[in-house]
Design an enzyme around this catalytic site. Structure first.
Site, mmCIF file in Angstrom:
data_model
loop_
_atom_site.group_PDB
_atom_site.id
_atom_site.type_symbol
_atom_site.label_atom_id
_atom_site.label_comp_id
_atom_site.label_asym_id
_atom_site.label_seq_id
_atom_site.Cartn_x
_atom_site.Cartn_y
_atom_site.Cartn_z
ATOM 1 N N GLU A 1 46.787 8.142 -4.029
ATOM 2 C CA GLU A 1 47.843 7.442 -4.152
ATOM 3 C C GLU A 1 46.610 6.068 -4.983
ATOM 4 O OE1 GLU A 1 50.681 6.776 -5.300
ATOM 5 O OE2 GLU A 1 52.038 8.174 -4.388
ATOM 6 N N CYS B 1 52.854 18.970 1.688
ATOM 7 C CA CYS B 1 52.769 17.766 1.518
ATOM 8 C C CYS B 1 53.234 17.607 -0.441
ATOM 9 C CB CYS B 1 52.307 16.623 1.770
ATOM 10 S SG CYS B 1 52.250 14.752 0.681
ATOM 11 N N ASP C 1 60.441 11.508 -5.501
ATOM 12 C CA ASP C 1 59.485 10.964 -4.682
ATOM 13 C C ASP C 1 58.760 9.954 -4.000
ATOM 14 O OD1 ASP C 1 57.225 11.963 -2.262
ATOM 15 O OD2 ASP C 1 55.762 11.882 -3.439
ATOM 16 N N SER C 2 57.825 9.812 -2.753
ATOM 17 C CA SER C 2 57.736 7.875 -2.821
ATOM 18 C C SER C 2 56.312 7.378 -3.548
ATOM 19 C CB SER C 2 56.962 8.249 -1.196
ATOM 20 O OG SER C 2 55.628 9.237 -1.344
ATOM 21 N N CYS D 1 59.831 15.819 -2.412
ATOM 22 C CA CYS D 1 58.799 15.087 -0.787
ATOM 23 C C CYS D 1 59.393 16.199 0.040
ATOM 24 C CB CYS D 1 59.330 13.882 -1.378
ATOM 25 S SG CYS D 1 59.344 13.136 0.389
ATOM 26 N N HIS E 1 52.148 15.376 -2.167
ATOM 27 C CA HIS E 1 50.765 15.065 -3.341
ATOM 28 C C HIS E 1 49.849 15.854 -2.903
ATOM 29 C CE1 HIS E 1 53.004 11.051 -1.822
ATOM 30 N NE2 HIS E 1 52.096 10.287 -2.959
ATOM 31 N N THR F 1 58.593 15.356 2.861
ATOM 32 C CA THR F 1 59.294 14.150 4.273
ATOM 33 C C THR F 1 60.678 14.403 4.155
ATOM 34 O OG1 THR F 1 57.200 13.778 4.136
ATOM 35 C CG2 THR F 1 58.699 12.346 5.245
ATOM 36 N N TYR G 1 56.013 7.568 3.103
ATOM 37 C CA TYR G 1 57.438 7.937 3.956
ATOM 38 C C TYR G 1 57.039 9.045 4.920
ATOM 39 C CZ TYR G 1 61.067 7.576 -0.234
ATOM 40 O OH TYR G 1 61.457 6.556 -1.016
ATOM 41 N N GLY G 2 55.978 9.058 5.363
ATOM 42 C CA GLY G 2 55.738 10.192 6.275
ATOM 43 C C GLY G 2 55.174 9.851 7.765
HETATM 44 N N1 DGL Z 1 54.524 13.595 -1.042
HETATM 45 C C1 DGL Z 1 55.485 13.353 0.239
HETATM 46 C C2 DGL Z 1 56.140 14.720 1.085
HETATM 47 O O1 DGL Z 1 56.149 15.894 0.057
HETATM 48 C C3 DGL Z 1 55.414 12.292 0.838
HETATM 49 C C4 DGL Z 1 53.727 11.055 1.378
HETATM 50 C C5 DGL Z 1 54.730 10.138 1.717
HETATM 51 O O2 DGL Z 1 55.243 9.312 1.468
HETATM 52 O O3 DGL Z 1 53.935 10.200 2.923
HETATM 53 O O4 DGL Z 1 56.152 14.609 2.201
#
Ligand code: DGL
Length: 272
Positions: free
Chosen positions: A157, A189, A14-15, A77, A191, A79, A46-47
Site C-alpha cells: 500500500e 491475498c 477490496d480494502s 479480497c 495484494h 479476507t 481488513y486482515g
Molecule cells: N487484499 C486483501 C486480501 O486479499 C486484504 C488485505 C488487507 O486489507 O488486510 O485479503
C-alpha cells in the site's frame, strides 16, 4: 435474478490496491467490460479486523455497487471472501452475479496440484478462518500449510514493493518452517501478486507461485457468459472510488492504469 444487461458495469472491491490486481486481469481478459472499483482505504487493513466488521464493510460496499447498477460484484479480497461471501450470497444472489477469489483458486489447486505439498500465505483474518484448509480438505487435499504474512499489505500500500525492505521481509516469511519443502505457494491475498516476482526469485522458480488474478478473471468470464451478460464490443469505462483518498493508492493504481486514473472519494459510511 433481476433484469440485468451486458452494458452494466462489473463492481470490484477490496480494502485497498490489492483488488486492482484482479481488476486488471479482468480488464485484460474482457476489454469491453465497464468496471467500477471500490477501495475501502478508510478500513484498511481488513486482515486485522474482526470477521463481523469485515462482513459489515463488504455488505455496505456491495449495496453501493448495486446502487451504481453493477451486474456483478467481484469480492477481490480473500479476507472479505472468507468472512462475508456466504452472507453476500444470501443477501444479494437474487439481484446480481457474485464472484469471490477463494473458490476459483480452490478449484484450480484441486485440478492441477492435488498431490502436492501446498503453502498458503494470507492476512491474519484469512489464515484464522482456515478457509483454504477446509475447502481443500473437502477434495481430500490435506497437505496444506498456512502462514499469516500481514506486513506485506502495508509495504504494498505504501508503494514499497520494489524496495529492498520488501525483499528482506519476503525472505523472512518464506523461510518460515511452516512453508518448508512446499511445492506450491498460494498467494491468498490479492495484494501479494505485486510481490510475486520477488517470491519466484526467492524460490529460483522451483516452487509454483499461484495468484488468483487470472483464475478469477476466467471465472468472471464464465459466469457472465452463462448468463448472457458478456459485453463484447464498445469502449470500456473504468471508475474508481476510495473511501479515503491517499496519494499512495493513486500512485499504485497508476502502475496498472496509467495517468488516466481519476479517484473519487466516497465515504459510504458517513451517509444516511
Ligand atoms: N487484499 C486483501 C486480501 O486479499 C486484504 C488485505 C488487507 O486489507 O488486510 O485479503
Amino acid at each position: 435474478m433481476q433484469d440485468l444487461s451486458a452494458n452494466q458495469p462489473i463492481g470490484i472491491f477490496d480494502s485497498g490496491v490489492g483488488g486492482l490486481t484482479v481488476a486488471n486481469a479482468i480488464c485484460k481478459l474482457l476489454p469491453h467490460e465497464n468496471t467500477i472499483y471500490f477501495g475501502d482505504t478508510i478500513h484498511l487493513p481488513y486482515g486485522d479486523k474482526s470477521s463481523d466488521a469485515v462482513k459489515n464493510y463488504a455488505t455496505k460496499i456491495t449495496k453501493f455497487l448495486i446502487e451504481k447498477q453493477c451486474k456483478m460484484v467481484v469480492v477481490a479480497c480473500n479476507t472479505a471472501s472468507a468472512a462475508a461471501f456466504e452472507i453476500l450470497k444470501k443477501q444479494f444472489e437474487d439481484k446480481i452475479l457474485l464472484v469471490d477469489v477463494i473458490e476459483p483458486m480452490v478449484q484450480y489447486v484441486k485440478k492441477n496440484f492435488s498431490d502436492k505439498k501446498i503453502g498458503v500465505i494470507a492476512t491474519k483474518g484469512t489464515i484464522a478462518s482456515g478457509v483454504y484448509e477446509k475447502k481443500l480438505a473437502e477434495f481430500g487435499i490435506h497437505d496444506v500449510h498456512s502462514l499469516a504474512t500481514p506486513l506485506l499489505v502495508h509495504l504494498i500500500e505504501e508503494g514499497f514493493s520494489r524496495h529492498t525492505g520488501s525483499q528482506l521481509l519476503v525472505h523472512e516469511y518464506l523461510h518460515h518452517p511452516q512453508l518448508r519443502k512446499i511445492a506450491v505457494l498460494v498467494l491468498a491475498c490479492t495484494h501479494y501478486p505485486i510481490l510475486k516476482n520477488t517470491m519466484e526469485e526467492f524460490y529460483h522458480n522451483e516452487v509454483k507461485v499461484l495468484d488468483s488474478t487470472e483464475i478469477t478473471a476466467i471465472e468472471v468470464q464464465q459466469k457472465l457468459a452463462e448468463n448472457n451478460l458478456l459485453r463484447t464490443n464498445g469502449e470500456a469505462t473504468h471508475r474508481f472510488y476510495v473511501s479515503d483518498y491517499t496519494v499512495a493508492f493513486e500512485q499504485v493504481a497508476q502502475l496498472f492504469y496509467g495517468d488516466k486514473i481519476h479517484l473519487q472519494k466516497q465515504n459510504i459510511w458517513n451517509e444516511g
